[in-house]
Structure formats: structure tokens, C-alpha cells
Design a protein around this motif. Structure first.
Motif, PDB file in Angstrom:
ATOM      1  N   HIS A 159       0.841  -1.201   0.000  1.00 20.93           N
ATOM      2  CA  HIS A 159       0.000   0.000   0.000  1.00 20.93           C
ATOM      3  C   HIS A 159       0.877   1.253   0.000  1.00 20.93           C
ATOM      4  CE1 HIS A 159      -4.198  -1.626   1.303  1.00 20.93           C
ATOM      5  NE2 HIS A 159      -3.870  -1.888   0.067  1.00 20.93           N
ATOM      6  N   LEU A 200     -11.125 -12.589  21.540  1.00 17.39           N
ATOM      7  CA  LEU A 200     -12.419 -13.138  21.119  1.00 17.39           C
ATOM      8  C   LEU A 200     -12.669 -14.356  22.000  1.00 17.39           C
ATOM      9  CD1 LEU A 200     -14.825 -13.233  19.143  1.00 17.39           C
ATOM     10  CD2 LEU A 200     -13.451 -14.700  17.677  1.00 17.39           C
ATOM     11  N   ASN A 248     -14.731  -7.949   9.207  1.00 18.39           N
ATOM     12  CA  ASN A 248     -15.024  -7.324   7.918  1.00 18.39           C
ATOM     13  C   ASN A 248     -14.570  -5.872   7.904  1.00 18.39           C
ATOM     14  OD1 ASN A 248     -18.035  -8.804   6.370  1.00 18.39           O
ATOM     15  ND2 ASN A 248     -15.879  -9.335   6.284  1.00 18.39           N
ATOM     16  N   GLY A 249     -13.384  -5.632   8.492  1.00 17.62           N
ATOM     17  CA  GLY A 249     -12.788  -4.290   8.443  1.00 17.62           C
ATOM     18  C   GLY A 249     -11.606  -4.297   7.491  1.00 17.62           C
ATOM     19  N   VAL A 267      -8.490  -4.166   8.224  1.00 19.69           N
ATOM     20  CA  VAL A 267      -7.402  -5.043   8.680  1.00 19.69           C
ATOM     21  C   VAL A 267      -7.656  -6.470   8.195  1.00 19.69           C
ATOM     22  CG1 VAL A 267      -6.219  -6.021  10.692  1.00 19.69           C
ATOM     23  CG2 VAL A 267      -6.772  -3.582  10.651  1.00 19.69           C
ATOM     24  N   ALA A 268      -8.906  -6.917   8.260  1.00 22.65           N
ATOM     25  CA  ALA A 268      -9.239  -8.269   7.773  1.00 22.65           C
ATOM     26  C   ALA A 268      -8.871  -8.378   6.285  1.00 22.65           C
ATOM     27  CB  ALA A 268     -10.721  -8.558   7.978  1.00 22.65           C
ATOM     28  N   ASP A 321      -6.586  -6.552   4.686  1.00 20.73           N
ATOM     29  CA  ASP A 321      -5.111  -6.550   4.585  1.00 20.73           C
ATOM     30  C   ASP A 321      -4.564  -7.954   4.830  1.00 20.73           C
ATOM     31  OD1 ASP A 321      -4.734  -3.878   4.056  1.00 20.73           O
ATOM     32  OD2 ASP A 321      -4.089  -3.323   6.078  1.00 20.73           O
ATOM     33  N   ARG A 338     -19.765 -11.020  10.486  1.00 21.46           N
ATOM     34  CA  ARG A 338     -20.968 -11.447  11.253  1.00 21.46           C
ATOM     35  C   ARG A 338     -22.237 -10.738  10.792  1.00 21.46           C
ATOM     36  NH1 ARG A 338     -19.734  -8.972  17.271  1.00 21.46           N
ATOM     37  NH2 ARG A 338     -19.273  -6.845  16.619  1.00 21.46           N
ATOM     38  N   ARG A 339     -22.054  -9.706   9.943  1.00 25.45           N
ATOM     39  CA  ARG A 339     -23.237  -9.049   9.367  1.00 25.45           C
ATOM     40  C   ARG A 339     -23.171  -9.172   7.838  1.00 25.45           C
ATOM     41  NH1 ARG A 339     -23.861  -3.300  11.527  1.00 25.45           N
ATOM     42  NH2 ARG A 339     -21.580  -3.151  11.578  1.00 25.45           N
ATOM     43  N   GLU A 348     -10.140  -0.853  -0.954  1.00 28.33           N
ATOM     44  CA  GLU A 348      -9.477  -2.039  -0.413  1.00 28.33           C
ATOM     45  C   GLU A 348     -10.179  -3.316  -0.882  1.00 28.33           C
ATOM     46  OE1 GLU A 348      -9.583   0.863   1.105  1.00 28.33           O
ATOM     47  OE2 GLU A 348      -7.408   1.017   1.268  1.00 28.33           O
ATOM     48  N   PRO A 395     -18.790 -16.128  14.412  1.00 33.44           N
ATOM     49  CA  PRO A 395     -17.929 -17.211  14.907  1.00 33.44           C
ATOM     50  C   PRO A 395     -18.416 -17.742  16.249  1.00 33.44           C
ATOM     51  CG  PRO A 395     -16.804 -15.074  15.040  1.00 33.44           C
ATOM     52  CD  PRO A 395     -18.082 -14.844  14.315  1.00 33.44           C
ATOM     53  N   GLY A 415     -10.477  -6.043  15.477  1.00 32.47           N
ATOM     54  CA  GLY A 415     -10.191  -4.763  16.127  1.00 32.47           C
ATOM     55  C   GLY A 415      -8.906  -4.808  16.926  1.00 32.47           C
ATOM     56  N   TRP A 448      -5.223   6.851  18.664  1.00 35.88           N
ATOM     57  CA  TRP A 448      -5.999   5.659  19.028  1.00 35.88           C
ATOM     58  C   TRP A 448      -6.000   5.366  20.526  1.00 35.88           C
ATOM     59  CZ3 TRP A 448      -5.214   1.250  14.839  1.00 35.88           C
ATOM     60  CH2 TRP A 448      -5.949   1.594  13.697  1.00 35.88           C
ATOM     61  N   PRO A 466      -9.313   2.331  18.490  1.00 32.49           N
ATOM     62  CA  PRO A 466      -8.737   2.064  17.171  1.00 32.49           C
ATOM     63  C   PRO A 466      -9.738   2.162  16.033  1.00 32.49           C
ATOM     64  CG  PRO A 466      -9.125   0.024  18.326  1.00 32.49           C
ATOM     65  CD  PRO A 466      -9.553   1.106  19.257  1.00 32.49           C
ATOM     66  N   LEU A 478      -9.428   6.476   9.917  1.00 34.51           N
ATOM     67  CA  LEU A 478      -8.231   6.425   9.078  1.00 34.51           C
ATOM     68  C   LEU A 478      -7.167   7.364   9.651  1.00 34.51           C
ATOM     69  CD1 LEU A 478     -10.045   6.391   5.612  1.00 34.51           C
ATOM     70  CD2 LEU A 478      -9.326   4.445   7.011  1.00 34.51           C
TER      71      LEU A 478
HETATM   72  P1  NAP Z   1     -12.928  -2.228  12.197  1.00 33.69           P
HETATM   73  O1  NAP Z   1     -12.975  -1.401  10.971  1.00 33.69           O
HETATM   74  O2  NAP Z   1     -13.590  -1.715  13.418  1.00 33.69           O
HETATM   75  O3  NAP Z   1     -13.518  -3.683  11.828  1.00 33.69           O
HETATM   76  C1  NAP Z   1     -13.665  -4.671  12.789  1.00 33.69           C
HETATM   77  C2  NAP Z   1     -14.475  -5.813  12.215  1.00 33.69           C
HETATM   78  O4  NAP Z   1     -14.496  -6.871  13.178  1.00 33.69           O
HETATM   79  C3  NAP Z   1     -15.940  -5.462  11.935  1.00 33.69           C
HETATM   80  O5  NAP Z   1     -16.366  -6.095  10.756  1.00 33.69           O
HETATM   81  C4  NAP Z   1     -16.651  -6.037  13.157  1.00 33.69           C
HETATM   82  O6  NAP Z   1     -18.006  -6.404  12.913  1.00 33.69           O
HETATM   83  C5  NAP Z   1     -15.837  -7.277  13.388  1.00 33.69           C
HETATM   84  N1  NAP Z   1     -15.991  -7.806  14.745  1.00 33.69           N
HETATM   85  C6  NAP Z   1     -15.808  -7.147  15.910  1.00 33.69           C
HETATM   86  N2  NAP Z   1     -16.036  -7.969  16.953  1.00 33.69           N
HETATM   87  C7  NAP Z   1     -16.374  -9.169  16.417  1.00 33.69           C
HETATM   88  C8  NAP Z   1     -16.726 -10.411  16.973  1.00 33.69           C
HETATM   89  N3  NAP Z   1     -16.777 -10.598  18.287  1.00 33.69           N
HETATM   90  N4  NAP Z   1     -17.011 -11.431  16.121  1.00 33.69           N
HETATM   91  C9  NAP Z   1     -16.966 -11.253  14.777  1.00 33.69           C
HETATM   92  N5  NAP Z   1     -16.638 -10.097  14.197  1.00 33.69           N
HETATM   93  C10 NAP Z   1     -16.353  -9.057  15.013  1.00 33.69           C
HETATM   94  O7  NAP Z   1     -11.410  -2.505  12.663  1.00 33.69           O
HETATM   95  P2  NAP Z   1     -10.073  -2.830  11.862  1.00 33.69           P
HETATM   96  O8  NAP Z   1     -10.303  -3.618  10.668  1.00 33.69           O
HETATM   97  O9  NAP Z   1      -9.152  -3.335  12.927  1.00 33.69           O
HETATM   98  O10 NAP Z   1      -9.553  -1.393  11.410  1.00 33.69           O
HETATM   99  C11 NAP Z   1      -9.245  -0.353  12.372  1.00 33.69           C
HETATM  100  C12 NAP Z   1      -9.162   0.990  11.651  1.00 33.69           C
HETATM  101  O11 NAP Z   1      -7.989   1.034  10.822  1.00 33.69           O
HETATM  102  C13 NAP Z   1     -10.338   1.237  10.735  1.00 33.69           C
HETATM  103  O12 NAP Z   1     -10.707   2.587  10.790  1.00 33.69           O
HETATM  104  C14 NAP Z   1      -9.780   0.882   9.365  1.00 33.69           C
HETATM  105  O13 NAP Z   1     -10.452   1.498   8.280  1.00 33.69           O
HETATM  106  C15 NAP Z   1      -8.343   1.370   9.504  1.00 33.69           C
HETATM  107  N6  NAP Z   1      -7.485   0.688   8.519  1.00 33.69           N
HETATM  108  C16 NAP Z   1      -7.420   1.216   7.268  1.00 33.69           C
HETATM  109  C17 NAP Z   1      -6.681   0.568   6.296  1.00 33.69           C
HETATM  110  C18 NAP Z   1      -6.655   1.142   4.913  1.00 33.69           C
HETATM  111  O14 NAP Z   1      -7.071   2.261   4.715  1.00 33.69           O
HETATM  112  N7  NAP Z   1      -6.198   0.415   3.947  1.00 33.69           N
HETATM  113  C19 NAP Z   1      -5.998  -0.605   6.574  1.00 33.69           C
HETATM  114  C20 NAP Z   1      -6.084  -1.144   7.868  1.00 33.69           C
HETATM  115  C21 NAP Z   1      -6.844  -0.472   8.837  1.00 33.69           C
HETATM  116  P3  NAP Z   1     -19.200  -5.381  13.267  1.00 33.69           P
HETATM  117  O15 NAP Z   1     -19.117  -4.298  12.246  1.00 33.69           O
HETATM  118  O16 NAP Z   1     -20.397  -6.220  13.139  1.00 33.69           O
HETATM  119  O17 NAP Z   1     -18.939  -4.867  14.659  1.00 33.69           O
END
Ligand code: NAP
Length: 464
Positions: A54, A109, A151-152, A154-155, A157, A195-196, A207, A284, A330, A372, A377, A380
Motif C-alpha cells: 500500500h 475473542l 469485515n474491516g 485489517v481483515a 489486509d 458477522r453481518r 481495499e 464465529p 479490532g 488511538w 482504534p 483512518l
Molecule cells: P474495524 O474497521 O472496526 O472492523 C472490525 C471488524 O471486526 C468489523 O467487521 C466487526 O463487525 C468485526 N468484529 C468485531 N467484533 C467481532 C466479533 N466478536 N465477532 C466477529 N466479528 C467481530 O477494525 P479494523 O479492521 O481493525 O480497522 C481499524 C481501523 O484502521 C479502521 O478505521 C480501518 O479502516 C483502519 N485501517 C485502514 C486501512 C486502509 O485504509 N487500507 C488498513 C487497515 C486499517 P461489526 O461491524 O459487526 O462490529
């Protein structure tokens, strides 16, 4: 003129933006800033969290470097807060401190079997592929089927850095050990579980689209996941980002796809040697282990929309055979010695960046937070700027209640670190390491080759 001697702990985007904003702010006092960083190199998550493929996001480093190169901020790298320098030390030598230490651990988790061998946190894998000096050099990539929870971004990446062929990373700054590790990977199928539904994902369109561009990787989506309820239809119609995400996913439904564990994908076509499956409505429930305690399968409950953008369980359990699993659900902040910590949310308790005492909720004078570790966390890298503005505004307004340090002289800090035998790195040292890494990459036309071992980073930085 009054002078603010400010310590900032953490040289990632949050700390550097805060320094920059304060130095440019309208104020009635002089400022001198020392930036402490536990790693020998600055830039935090941009260097150690953004994936090597990236470069656009990595480019934020250029803006951060311009701030440091202006020369009005001193950098003390390879200095661990709580060990090499403590809160008591900071009170002796500064008027205030901002903590900008980010969130680098994985959220836990709590499901049975999550302790299985082969179940990892995404943050650890990210640290590995980004060449973080404090994680092991080797990463086990012997699984054919791998799961990724979340489904964020990071997943995505993690899924991309599992599915992508190592050769396609050679143009990037991927460390040599990571390239070798990925080259030996036995992966054929990466399964991402949300999960949704597709209209409720947290990742961003760019991404997602990138996954479809991976060489020799087929995208697999499932028709049953696109049975939208009214709330999902509204989200697709009213939110541009969701609309684009939906459009990208729909385009993959029409592709010739492959046979797979869920058995409902198109069985025609599918020529790639690797597949990336996106499963929605999958909560899960359990990680099944084999006799050796290794990951054998993910059990998930099929969910359905609750009508308001959320999901409820249907009671139907399904199982996908896997040999390893990454949870990307997360990040979480880490406590700092002597500083209040909110264990539930993984942040320093604060009101708009003013740190609050643990029990009384009273503002603690002289202590601030940003990024953060302040807000959790989410968001962007750019969002960190507005966060820093808020914190800096309070520091300026709180002038009457800053600490009164015994020895605010600038010489006191190098003397203290020297006395403690700390091998700190400074901005000139970072330039040396930066040039060294770029030179390592040059013969093969690579952006850079990262130096990974901490002692080598320190040695190069200090010119030893
Ligand atoms: P995130 O965007 O908050 O995504 C977390 C994901 O985990 C969501 O889909 C959430 O589902 C799911 N989740 C949470 N608890 C769960 C559980 N108990 N069981 C199953 N699924 C669960 O967090 P992130 O991916 O760690 O990213 C953090 C921040 O960094 C974000 O703002 C992201 O955009 C940013 N980031 C950006 C980039 C990029 O720009 N390329 C790269 C990496 C990170 P729910 O929605 O249902 O809660």
C-alpha cells in the motif's frame, strides 16, 4: 516569554501531527518538543501497520518526515516509556506530556478453541509482514485453508497478504524474511467471515476492489448472502460507499467461480491456484481443534438481518474446515506504567484528550492523550489530525495548570538517558537508517529493504 517544554510519547502519526499542530498554533508561549519512541525508527503504524503493498498510504510518511525535518522537534527513538524514562522523570523535566502510543494489540475473542495452535491475532501477523523488530522472524504458513474473522480493512489486509503471491510483493518494501516466508506458503483458500451482511461491512471500496485485482486469485461470494432486507437496501441506495461495495461484490457474483465448502457457488470456471472467499452473515462460535490441538475448523452460526443494520442468530450452525485462523476484529490499546487505563475500552480515560484520574474522573494536570490511545482504534490516519487539534487546544488553554519542572533544560534528557545506558536514536540516526534501507533496495529496484532486527536498526542509526 513563557516556554512550554512538552514530551510526546509515541512517534506515529498521532504524536507527529500533535507536535506539528502545536508548533503552528497561535499561542502566547514558546514551545520545545521532545518526541519519545520505543522503536528505533519513527512513524508507528504507517511503518509497522500499513501493508507493504500500500505505497499510497505509506506515502503519508513523506508528510510526517517533512514535519520532523523542519528541525524543531527532537526525536529520542529506542526509548521505552516506563523503563528507560518514567512519568516521574517527565514531571521533573517537562511542563506536560501527550501520550500518543496507539493501539497495537488484538482484541480478544472469547469463543471455545480460540487458543488452538494456528489461531492468531491479525496484529501479530501484520507486525510480522511489516518487519516489526519485536516479533519472531518466522511465521508458520503451512495451512492450505485459512480463516480470517472480521469485515474491516485489517481483515482485508490480512486476507490479501495471505492470498497474494510473494513474487507480486517484490516491488514493495517487504522484508526479505517475509518474502521468503510467503513464497513457501501452502495456502490455497482464504475464507473471510463477517458477522453481518455486505451492506454493513466496515472495509472501504478501494481495499475491496483491490482483492479482485490479485493475480491468480479467484474471488468467491455466495448468492444466499445477498438476500437484502429493507435496511440493507436503504443502506445501498443512500450511502455511496456501500453502493460501490455492493457493486463490486455483485460483479463477483457474476464471475465464473469455483466449487467450495459451502457448495452453493458456481461450479464452472475458476482457474486460479488460490481462492478468496467472502462469507457474510457468519458469527464465529467455536474453533474446532484436532487431536494435536491445532485449528481444524471454524464453527459459525448463520445470522440474519435484525431490520436495523444489525444481525441476529438463526440457530443454524455451519462448519468450514481450516488449518489456521486469524482474528481481525479490532485493535486494543496497552496500559502505560503510572498512567490511568480503561481496561474495557483499551484507552487512556480522557475528556477531549485531557487525561482523567482513574476513580475520580477529575482531570490530571499535565497529562494528555491523542490518537488511538485516546479514542480507540477507529478511523483512518487522517482522522488523527482533528483529534490532535482538540488535544492541543486544551494544552494551550490549560497553561495555568501545567507542571513546574525542576530541571526543564534540554540537556537534561540526553544526560539522563546516557546515565541509564540507553542507546537512543535521533533524527540524524533515522536519516542514516532510512538511506541505508533505500540503498539495500536499489540494486533490485525495490523501494527499500527494511532492516528488521532491533540491534541492527540501532547500530545503523548510531553509525556504530
Ligand atoms: P474495524 O474497521 O472496526 O472492523 C472490525 C471488524 O471486526 C468489523 O467487521 C466487526 O463487525 C468485526 N468484529 C468485531 N467484533 C467481532 C466479533 N466478536 N465477532 C466477529 N466479528 C467481530 O477494525 P479494523 O479492521 O481493525 O480497522 C481499524 C481501523 O484502521 C479502521 O478505521 C480501518 O479502516 C483502519 N485501517 C485502514 C486501512 C486502509 O485504509 N487500507 C488498513 C487497515 C486499517 P461489526 O461491524 O459487526 O462490529
Amino acid at each position: 516569554m513563557t516556554k512550554l517544554r512538552l514530551a510526546i510519547v509515541g512517534a506515529g502519526p498521532a504524536g507527529i501531527y500533535a507536535a506539528d499542530i502545536l508548533l503552528k498554533a497561535e499561542r502566547k508561549f514558546d514551545v520545545s518538543i521532545d518526541l519519545f519512541e520505543q522503536l528505533p525508527a519513527p512513524y508507528g503504524l504507517v511503518r509497522y501497520g500499513v501493508a507493504p503493498d500500500h505505497p499510497r498510504i505509506k506515502g503519508i510518511i513523506n508528510a510526517l518526515r517533512d514535519v520532523l525535518d523542519r528541525g524543531d522537534i527532537r526525536l529520542f527513538g529506542n526509548v521505552r516509556f516506563g523503563e528507560d524514562i518514567t512519568l516521574e522523570d517527565l514531571k521533573k523535566h517537562y511542563n506536560a506530556v501527550i501520550f500518543a502510543t496507539g493501539a497495537i494489540r488484538d482484541t480478544t475473542l472469547d469463543i471455545p478453541g480460540i487458543d488452538a495452535v494456528g489461531a492468531y491475532g491479525a496484529a501479530d501477523y501484520v507486525s510480522w509482514f511489516d518487519g516489526h523488530p519485536d516479533v519472531p522472524r518466522e511465521w508458520p504458513l503451512d495451512a492450505a485453508s485459512v480463516g480470517v474473522l472480521g469485515n474491516g480493512n485489517v481483515a482485508l489486509d490480512v486476507a490479501r497478504m495471505l492470498a497474494k503471491h510473494a513474487e507480486d510483493l517484490l516491488v514493495t518494501e517487504v522484508p526479505d524474511n517475509v518474502y521468503e516466508g510467503l513464497k513457501a506458503s501452502e495456502v490455497t483458500d482464504v475464507h473471510v467471515f463477517g458477522r453481518r451482511g455486505p451492506a454493513q461491512v466496515k472495509f472501504t471500496p478501494l481495499e475491496l476492489r483491490e482483492l479482485g485485482e490479485l493475480r491468480d486469485v479467484d474471488m468467491v461470494v455466495y448468492d444466499e448472502d445477498f438476500d437484502y432486507d429493507e435496511a440493507s437496501k436503504d443502506a445501498v441506495a443512500s450511502n455511496k460507499q456501500v453502493m460501490v461495495i455492493d457493486r463490486v461484490l455483485q460483479s463477483w457474483r457474476k464471475r465464473p467461480s469455483v466449487n467450495d465448502a459451502r457448495g452453493d457457488a458456481d461450479t464452472e470456471g475458476g482457474t486460479a491456484s488460490r481462492r478468496l472467499h467472502l462469507h457474510f452473515w457468519a458469527r464465529p462460535v467455536e474453533v474446532r481443534k484436532d487431536e494435536a490441538g491445532r485449528v481444524a475448523a471454524l464453527v459459525y452460526e448463520r445470522t440474519k438481518p435484525d431490520g436495523q443494520g444489525g444481525a441476529v442468530g438463526t440457530g443454524e450452525m455451519r462448519e468450514v474446515p481450516l488449518q489456521s485462523l486469524y482474528r481481525a476484529i479490532g485493535y486494543f490499546g496497552s496500559p502505560l506504567p503510572g498512567v490511568p487505563f480503561d481496561k474495557k475500552h483499551g484507552v487512556i480515560p480522557n475528556r477531549e484528550g485531557q487525561v482523567l484520574a482513574k476513580d475520580s474522573n477529575q482531570q490530571m494536570t499535565g497529562i494528555y492523550a491523542t490518537g488511538w490511545i485516546k479514542r480507540g482504534p477507529v478511523g483512518l490516519i487522517g482522522h488523527t489530525k482533528s483529534d490532535a487539534m482538540e488535544t492541543v487546544r486544551h494544552i494551550i488553554n490549560d497553561q495555568g495548570s501545567w507542571w513546574h519542572p525542576e530541571d526543564p533544560s534540554e540537556e537534561a534528557i540526553p544526560a539522563l538517558l546516557q546515565e541509564r545506558g540507553v542507546k537512543w536514536t535521533d533524527l540524524d540516526g533515522w536519516h542514516r537508517l532510512d538511506e541505508h534501507e533505500i540503498a539495500l533496495g536499489a540494486p533490485n529496484e525495490r523501494a527499500r529493504v527494511k532492516v528488521v532486527p532491533r540491534d541492527e536498526m540501532v547500530r545503523v542509526s548510531r553509525g556504530e
